[in-house]
Design a protein around this motif. Structure first.
Motif, PDB file in Angstrom:
ATOM      1  N   LEU A  91       0.822  -1.215   0.000  1.00 48.90           N
ATOM      2  CA  LEU A  91       0.000   0.000   0.000  1.00 48.90           C
ATOM      3  C   LEU A  91       0.854   1.262   0.000  1.00 48.90           C
ATOM      4  CD1 LEU A  91      -2.878  -1.049   2.429  1.00 48.90           C
ATOM      5  CD2 LEU A  91      -3.025  -0.714  -0.056  1.00 48.90           C
TER       6      LEU A  91
ATOM      7  N   LEU B  86      -2.517   7.860   0.933  1.00 55.19           N
ATOM      8  CA  LEU B  86      -2.599   6.425   1.219  1.00 55.19           C
ATOM      9  C   LEU B  86      -1.335   5.976   1.958  1.00 55.19           C
ATOM     10  CD1 LEU B  86      -3.871   3.603   0.967  1.00 55.19           C
ATOM     11  CD2 LEU B  86      -2.855   3.449  -1.322  1.00 55.19           C
ATOM     12  N   SER B  87      -0.174   6.398   1.456  1.00 52.93           N
ATOM     13  CA  SER B  87       1.086   6.045   2.120  1.00 52.93           C
ATOM     14  C   SER B  87       1.140   6.635   3.523  1.00 52.93           C
ATOM     15  CB  SER B  87       2.275   6.544   1.300  1.00 52.93           C
ATOM     16  OG  SER B  87       2.297   5.917   0.035  1.00 52.93           O
TER      17      SER B  87
ATOM     18  N   VAL C 166      -1.194   4.621   5.904  1.00 51.34           N
ATOM     19  CA  VAL C 166      -0.602   3.334   6.298  1.00 51.34           C
ATOM     20  C   VAL C 166       0.536   3.570   7.285  1.00 51.34           C
ATOM     21  CG1 VAL C 166       0.644   1.296   5.473  1.00 51.34           C
ATOM     22  CG2 VAL C 166      -1.310   2.152   4.186  1.00 51.34           C
TER      23      VAL C 166
END
Length: 180
Positions: free
Chosen positions: A125, A143-144, A147
């Motif tokens: 991800l 998104l990074s 996570v």
């Protein structure tokens, strides 16, 4: 409290031949995938509910993957241990056992351990977010970041939501603890 002495894999194997009990404190998914033959499974996560010592035990040798988890939990493992039971820690865990050329049982049909699955999914991800952020739209960098924040939260609190979700996946739902 009983003292926990580190011993080599070779010494542990000798003691086992003489009747010592090897206790694997790794989690069920780790034990299901790879284990030392004859090891009793007693995950460190259930120490608060039950103790690994059983009637008739005289010598217990505790092990995990690398020895770190066992060393960190030595006070908990020794807590409540009868004084007449000798206790040891397998120095280097199952990794050192294998490096010494001693046999392990591997069940390749068992799912890989949950934490390795978390590493694969989280890493994928993060890379996906970085790639999409660089090629499609900068918003995908979130998104990074999401996570990464989740991994920090898991490290600080000990709760990993991704691991909980992965544990519910169909490939992880079978009972992974063979006769433990």
């Amino acid at each position: 409290m009983t003292a926990m002495t580190p011993i080599s894999p070779e010494r542990a194997a000798t003691l086992m031949r003489e009747g010592a009990v090897l206790v694997d404190i790794r989690e069920r998914d780790e034990y299901a995938r790879e284990r030392i033959e004859g090891a009793r499974h007693h995950a460190v996560s259930i120490l608060d509910r039950s103790h690994p010592a059983q009637p008739g035990d005289e010598v217990l040798i505790f092990h995990c993957k690398s020895g770190n988890r066992t060393t960190q939990n030595a006070p908990r493992l020794a807590g409540g241990m009868p004084a007449d039971i000798e206790t040891y820690i397998l120095d280097g865990g199952i990794d050192a056992w294998k490096k010494a050329g001693l046999p392990v049982e591997i069940d390749r049909s068992a799912p890989i351990p949950t934490m390795r699955q978390v590493q694969i999914v989280a890493g994928s991800l993060v890379v996906l977010g970085a790639l999409l952020g660089a090629t499609v739209a900068p918003g995908f960098y979130l998104l990074s970041a999401f996570v990464g924040a989740g991994l920090i939260f898991a490290g600080v609190t000990g709760f990993c939501g991704m691991a909980r979700v992965l544990d519910l996946m169909p490939w992880n739902r079978r009972n992974p603890s063979p006769a433990a």
